[in-house]
Motif scaffolding. Structure first.
Motif, PDB file in Angstrom:
ATOM      1  N   PHE A 194       0.388  -9.684  -7.600  1.00  0.00           N
ATOM      2  CA  PHE A 194       0.401  -8.348  -6.994  1.00  0.00           C
ATOM      3  C   PHE A 194      -0.676  -7.456  -7.599  1.00  0.00           C
ATOM      4  CE2 PHE A 194       1.934  -3.949  -7.438  1.00  0.00           C
ATOM      5  CZ  PHE A 194       1.966  -3.583  -6.099  1.00  0.00           C
ATOM      6  N   PHE A 195      -0.796  -7.500  -8.927  1.00  0.00           N
ATOM      7  CA  PHE A 195      -1.784  -6.644  -9.582  1.00  0.00           C
ATOM      8  C   PHE A 195      -3.220  -7.114  -9.311  1.00  0.00           C
ATOM      9  CE2 PHE A 195       1.850  -5.734 -12.583  1.00  0.00           C
ATOM     10  CZ  PHE A 195       2.079  -4.476 -12.061  1.00  0.00           C
ATOM     11  N   ALA A 196      -3.372  -8.353  -8.868  1.00  0.00           N
ATOM     12  CA  ALA A 196      -4.696  -8.792  -8.438  1.00  0.00           C
ATOM     13  C   ALA A 196      -5.112  -8.159  -7.115  1.00  0.00           C
ATOM     14  CB  ALA A 196      -4.727 -10.319  -8.316  1.00  0.00           C
ATOM     15  N   LYS A 197      -4.121  -7.694  -6.345  1.00  0.00           N
ATOM     16  CA  LYS A 197      -4.405  -7.051  -5.068  1.00  0.00           C
ATOM     17  C   LYS A 197      -4.314  -5.532  -5.149  1.00  0.00           C
ATOM     18  CE  LYS A 197      -2.455 -11.029  -2.575  1.00  0.00           C
ATOM     19  NZ  LYS A 197      -3.675 -11.479  -1.903  1.00  0.00           N
ATOM     20  N   VAL A 198      -3.477  -5.025  -6.048  1.00  0.00           N
ATOM     21  CA  VAL A 198      -3.279  -3.578  -6.220  1.00  0.00           C
ATOM     22  C   VAL A 198      -3.569  -3.227  -7.672  1.00  0.00           C
ATOM     23  CG1 VAL A 198      -1.622  -1.677  -6.090  1.00  0.00           C
ATOM     24  CG2 VAL A 198      -1.545  -3.515  -4.398  1.00  0.00           C
ATOM     25  N   PRO A 199      -4.401  -2.245  -7.944  1.00  0.00           N
ATOM     26  CA  PRO A 199      -4.716  -1.881  -9.334  1.00  0.00           C
ATOM     27  C   PRO A 199      -3.458  -1.453 -10.105  1.00  0.00           C
ATOM     28  CG  PRO A 199      -6.281  -0.876  -7.817  1.00  0.00           C
ATOM     29  CD  PRO A 199      -5.193  -1.476  -6.975  1.00  0.00           C
ATOM     30  N   VAL A 200      -3.433  -1.812 -11.391  1.00  0.00           N
ATOM     31  CA  VAL A 200      -2.289  -1.466 -12.234  1.00  0.00           C
ATOM     32  C   VAL A 200      -2.142   0.042 -12.342  1.00  0.00           C
ATOM     33  CG1 VAL A 200      -1.279  -1.722 -14.523  1.00  0.00           C
ATOM     34  CG2 VAL A 200      -2.555  -3.610 -13.507  1.00  0.00           C
ATOM     35  N   THR A 201      -3.265   0.743 -12.459  1.00  0.00           N
ATOM     36  CA  THR A 201      -3.211   2.204 -12.600  1.00  0.00           C
ATOM     37  C   THR A 201      -2.601   2.859 -11.363  1.00  0.00           C
ATOM     38  OG1 THR A 201      -5.498   2.274 -11.798  1.00  0.00           O
ATOM     39  CG2 THR A 201      -5.155   2.261 -14.182  1.00  0.00           C
ATOM     40  N   GLU A 202      -2.932   2.337 -10.192  1.00  0.00           N
ATOM     41  CA  GLU A 202      -2.337   2.890  -8.973  1.00  0.00           C
ATOM     42  C   GLU A 202      -0.835   2.656  -8.944  1.00  0.00           C
ATOM     43  OE1 GLU A 202      -2.307   2.109  -4.133  1.00  0.00           O
ATOM     44  OE2 GLU A 202      -3.965   1.346  -5.356  1.00  0.00           O
ATOM     45  N   PHE A 203      -0.400   1.490  -9.401  1.00  0.00           N
ATOM     46  CA  PHE A 203       1.025   1.178  -9.389  1.00  0.00           C
ATOM     47  C   PHE A 203       1.798   2.035 -10.395  1.00  0.00           C
ATOM     48  CE2 PHE A 203       4.603  -1.385 -10.995  1.00  0.00           C
ATOM     49  CZ  PHE A 203       5.316  -1.538  -9.817  1.00  0.00           C
ATOM     50  N   ILE A 204       1.263   2.209 -11.597  1.00  0.00           N
ATOM     51  CA  ILE A 204       1.988   2.917 -12.642  1.00  0.00           C
ATOM     52  C   ILE A 204       1.934   4.430 -12.461  1.00  0.00           C
ATOM     53  CG2 ILE A 204       2.097   3.340 -15.133  1.00  0.00           C
ATOM     54  CD1 ILE A 204       1.109   0.519 -15.571  1.00  0.00           C
ATOM     55  N   PHE A 205       0.780   4.942 -12.069  1.00  0.00           N
ATOM     56  CA  PHE A 205       0.604   6.392 -12.009  1.00  0.00           C
ATOM     57  C   PHE A 205       0.593   6.949 -10.593  1.00  0.00           C
ATOM     58  CE2 PHE A 205      -1.657   4.855 -15.831  1.00  0.00           C
ATOM     59  CZ  PHE A 205      -0.896   5.505 -16.796  1.00  0.00           C
ATOM     60  N   GLY A 206       0.734   6.099  -9.594  1.00  0.00           N
ATOM     61  CA  GLY A 206       0.718   6.585  -8.219  1.00  0.00           C
ATOM     62  C   GLY A 206       1.941   7.416  -7.880  1.00  0.00           C
ATOM     63  N   LEU A 207       1.770   8.437  -7.065  1.00  0.00           N
ATOM     64  CA  LEU A 207       2.843   9.353  -6.686  1.00  0.00           C
ATOM     65  C   LEU A 207       3.313   9.134  -5.248  1.00  0.00           C
ATOM     66  CD1 LEU A 207       1.497  12.657  -8.290  1.00  0.00           C
ATOM     67  CD2 LEU A 207       3.137  11.017  -9.237  1.00  0.00           C
ATOM     68  N   ARG A 208       2.882   8.060  -4.616  1.00  0.00           N
ATOM     69  CA  ARG A 208       3.263   7.788  -3.233  1.00  0.00           C
ATOM     70  C   ARG A 208       3.656   6.328  -3.095  1.00  0.00           C
ATOM     71  NH1 ARG A 208       0.545   7.365   1.806  1.00  0.00           N
ATOM     72  NH2 ARG A 208      -1.393   6.961   0.668  1.00  0.00           N
ATOM     73  N   TRP A 209       4.843   6.082  -2.556  1.00  0.00           N
ATOM     74  CA  TRP A 209       5.341   4.712  -2.352  1.00  0.00           C
ATOM     75  C   TRP A 209       5.536   4.488  -0.854  1.00  0.00           C
ATOM     76  CZ3 TRP A 209       5.865   0.277  -4.945  1.00  0.00           C
ATOM     77  CH2 TRP A 209       6.671  -0.707  -4.407  1.00  0.00           C
ATOM     78  N   GLU A 210       4.576   3.818  -0.251  1.00  0.00           N
ATOM     79  CA  GLU A 210       4.637   3.467   1.167  1.00  0.00           C
ATOM     80  C   GLU A 210       4.079   2.055   1.339  1.00  0.00           C
ATOM     81  OE1 GLU A 210       2.553   6.373   3.379  1.00  0.00           O
ATOM     82  OE2 GLU A 210       3.819   8.054   2.748  1.00  0.00           O
ATOM     83  N   PRO A 211       4.839   1.037   1.001  1.00  0.00           N
ATOM     84  CA  PRO A 211       4.347  -0.354   1.094  1.00  0.00           C
ATOM     85  C   PRO A 211       4.218  -0.791   2.543  1.00  0.00           C
ATOM     86  CG  PRO A 211       6.655  -0.332   0.484  1.00  0.00           C
ATOM     87  CD  PRO A 211       6.218   1.106   0.482  1.00  0.00           C
ATOM     88  N   GLN A 212       2.997  -0.921   3.006  1.00  0.00           N
ATOM     89  CA  GLN A 212       2.721  -1.323   4.380  1.00  0.00           C
ATOM     90  C   GLN A 212       1.700  -2.458   4.380  1.00  0.00           C
ATOM     91  OE1 GLN A 212       4.437  -0.071   6.828  1.00  0.00           O
ATOM     92  NE2 GLN A 212       5.437   1.534   5.609  1.00  0.00           N
ATOM     93  N   ILE A 213       1.595  -3.127   5.529  1.00  0.00           N
ATOM     94  CA  ILE A 213       0.615  -4.193   5.718  1.00  0.00           C
ATOM     95  C   ILE A 213      -0.244  -3.842   6.926  1.00  0.00           C
ATOM     96  CG2 ILE A 213       0.255  -6.646   6.164  1.00  0.00           C
ATOM     97  CD1 ILE A 213       2.943  -7.193   4.962  1.00  0.00           C
ATOM     98  N   ALA A 214      -1.551  -3.911   6.768  1.00  0.00           N
ATOM     99  CA  ALA A 214      -2.452  -3.635   7.885  1.00  0.00           C
ATOM    100  C   ALA A 214      -2.411  -4.786   8.877  1.00  0.00           C
ATOM    101  CB  ALA A 214      -3.871  -3.424   7.370  1.00  0.00           C
ATOM    102  N   ILE A 215      -2.067  -4.457  10.123  1.00  0.00           N
ATOM    103  CA  ILE A 215      -2.033  -5.486  11.161  1.00  0.00           C
ATOM    104  C   ILE A 215      -3.442  -5.810  11.639  1.00  0.00           C
ATOM    105  CG2 ILE A 215      -1.112  -6.051  13.448  1.00  0.00           C
ATOM    106  CD1 ILE A 215       1.211  -4.192  12.890  1.00  0.00           C
ATOM    107  N   ARG A 216      -4.306  -4.779  11.693  1.00  0.00           N
ATOM    108  CA  ARG A 216      -5.704  -4.974  12.093  1.00  0.00           C
ATOM    109  C   ARG A 216      -6.605  -4.564  10.933  1.00  0.00           C
ATOM    110  NH1 ARG A 216      -3.548  -1.678  15.807  1.00  0.00           N
ATOM    111  NH2 ARG A 216      -4.951  -0.014  15.099  1.00  0.00           N
ATOM    112  N   ALA A 217      -7.812  -5.054  10.961  1.00  0.00           N
ATOM    113  CA  ALA A 217      -8.746  -4.758   9.867  1.00  0.00           C
ATOM    114  C   ALA A 217      -9.111  -3.287   9.812  1.00  0.00           C
ATOM    115  CB  ALA A 217     -10.007  -5.607  10.018  1.00  0.00           C
ATOM    116  N   ASP A 218      -9.108  -2.603  10.967  1.00  0.00           N
ATOM    117  CA  ASP A 218      -9.495  -1.199  11.009  1.00  0.00           C
ATOM    118  C   ASP A 218      -8.305  -0.246  10.950  1.00  0.00           C
ATOM    119  OD1 ASP A 218      -8.445  -1.967  13.406  1.00  0.00           O
ATOM    120  OD2 ASP A 218      -9.857  -0.816  14.645  1.00  0.00           O
ATOM    121  N   GLN A 219      -7.125  -0.765  10.634  1.00  0.00           N
ATOM    122  CA  GLN A 219      -5.931   0.077  10.600  1.00  0.00           C
ATOM    123  C   GLN A 219      -5.812   0.728   9.232  1.00  0.00           C
ATOM    124  OE1 GLN A 219      -2.300  -1.952  11.495  1.00  0.00           O
ATOM    125  NE2 GLN A 219      -1.031  -0.117  11.370  1.00  0.00           N
TER     126      GLN A 219
END
Length: 459
Positions: A194-219
């Motif tokens: 997971f941390f290879a895809k999402v930075p550790v700093t974003e996970f630990i210090f982020g203030l927004r939790w909205e786990p989503q998956i992009a269906i299209r490349a431009d989404q």
């Protein structure tokens, strides 16, 4: 067949135990008339014969069952033409298809290669079953023979049984340690993905939790946000409200039951209080969402505070009621374990009942009280059903307890629902949350141990 073998081994162990006892008694009767005296009682000779009969055969049976499928699969897939050049995923898919055909689950006409491999698989399984029965029974028979042969007046059967029990306890402890390390390793391994895809700093210090998956490349809206702070905040908020309800109520009820209540009243009230621990959590969830949450919302509206249909306050109050028995029961046992002489000595020196409780009983019973509080806290942190039903799924940082929040466990369940593949950040985030929850629990345990060592009274 394996179930029958387990039953046969159990029956053989019982027969060997009775035979060993009978033989030991016969030898002991002869030995009492001569210069020798039996070293061990007949029951130990019977137990030793049962251990020799069942344990080696049981170990072989478990190892055989653990490895026979993989070994048979290697033989079967190796006999399929062209399997040497297949990729691992293709080999796994073909192996699954061969097993389905061999089991009779045919959804389409199999190819001749697959049909031949399925027939080969069935023949190997039959041979493996016959060999398993023969080897297991032979080892059991040899073990029974050796266990009966060593029965003698001076044989140290008690030492042999105690050694076997010690080895079993050491093995059980080792299994517990290995399982714990395996759980930690799996969490760390998947969290690293997971941390290879999402930075550790974003996970630990982020203030927004909205786990989503992009269906299209431009989404852009599907990129998601993986800040864990709102989820941790909701977990601590609900757990904190629950502990504010449960800790004073549980400790004070334990003090009353242990020091003030009449024995008849205690015999009735304590079981009734502990019934709360046996109520299913879904019942508490229904109570929270149908009764407590509307009342909390009405109170918030009446005093002018913005209120949500699902609130942290309603969830924490109901959860606090649920975990009261954990604190009350363990604290009551801790108070009851304090020696009576300490109470009598304090009262003899002129201390009042309240002073004795505050200055003698509470310090002496502190380890048990801390244990109950920790158990209740772990129960509150790990609760899912009440939070889903009464608190909601919205991750936010808010100072308003009348607002909706969510917890770590609820998000883990939400992320793992459905046929999700373990190759995207949304699914892997569940393992990162699990690792965070494990670290938080470990820190709480270390703090509790340090507190107990610092403030407890030894007696």
């Amino acid at each position: 067949m394996s179930g029958y073998l387990f039953a046969i081994l159990a029956a053989a162990a019982c027969v060997a135990a009775f035979a060993g006892v009978y033989r030991a008694r016969a030898i002991g009767a002869v030995a009492t008339t001569g210069p020798l005296k039996a070293h061990s009682r007949p029951i130990y000779h019977g137990l030793n014969a049962a251990i020799w009969t069942a344990v080696p055969a049981f170990v072989v049976l478990l190892l055989w069952l653990a490895f026979q499928n993989s070994i048979i699969d290697q033989f079967v897939i190796g006999a399929v033409p062209g399997s040497e050049t297949m990729e691992s995923s293709a080999r796994s898919l073909m192996t699954s298809e061969i097993r389905q055909v061999a089991a009779g689950n045919i959804f389409r006409q199999p190819t001749p290669e697959v049909q031949a491999a399925a027939d080969h698989l069935r023949s190997l399984q039959a041979v493996s079953t016959y060999l398993l029965v023969a080897v297991t029974l032979a080892i059991a028979a040899i073990g029974a023979f050796l266990g009966m042969k060593v029965v003698s007046a001076r044989y140290r059967a008690r030492h042999s049984v105690e050694t076997a029990v010690t080895i079993f306890m050491m093995f059980s402890s080792l299994v517990a340690i290995i399982i714990t390390l395996g759980i930690i390793g799996s969490l760390v391994f998947e969290a690293m993905h997971f941390f290879a895809k999402v930075p550790v700093t974003e996970f630990i210090f982020g203030l927004r939790w909205e786990p989503q998956i992009a269906i299209r490349a431009d989404q852009v809206a599907g990129q998601g946000a993986f800040g864990v702070l709102p989820v941790l905040y909701g977990t601590f908020l609900i757990s904190g409200i629950a502990m504010l309800v449960a800790v004073p109520t549980g400790i004070l009820s334990a003090i009353y039951l242990a020091e003030y209540a009449h024995p008849r009243f205690r015999a009735v009230v304590k079981p009734l209080l502990e019934i709360l621990a046996g109520v299913p959590t879904v019942v508490y969830g229904f109570f929270a969402v149908l009764t407590v949450a509307p009342a909390i919302r009405a109170i918030g509206t009446a005093i002018g505070i913005p209120s949500s249909p699902n609130s942290a306050l309603a969830t924490g109050l109901v959860m606090g009621v649920m975990i009261i028995p954990f604190i009350s029961s363990l604290s009551d046992d801790a108070f009851s374990a304090v020696p009576r002489a300490m109470r009598d000595g304090s009262l003899a020196l002129g201390a009042t009942k309240g002073e004795t409780i505050r200055k003698v009983l509470l310090p002496a019973a502190l380890p048990g009280i801390i244990g109950g509080v920790l158990l209740a806290l772990s129960r509150a942190v790990g609760e899912t059903m009440i939070v889903v039903m009464a608190a909601g799924l919205i991750a936010k940082i808010t100072a308003n307890p009348f607002d909706a929040v969510t917890t770590v466990t609820v998000q883990i369940v939400t992320l793992l629902i459905g046929d999700s593949e373990f190759d995207n950040p949304k699914t892997l985030a569940a393992f990162a949350l699990g690792l965070v929850l494990f670290i938080v629990t470990l820190i709480l345990n270390l703090i509790a141990l340090r507190t107990v060592r610092k403030y407890r009274e030894k007696y």
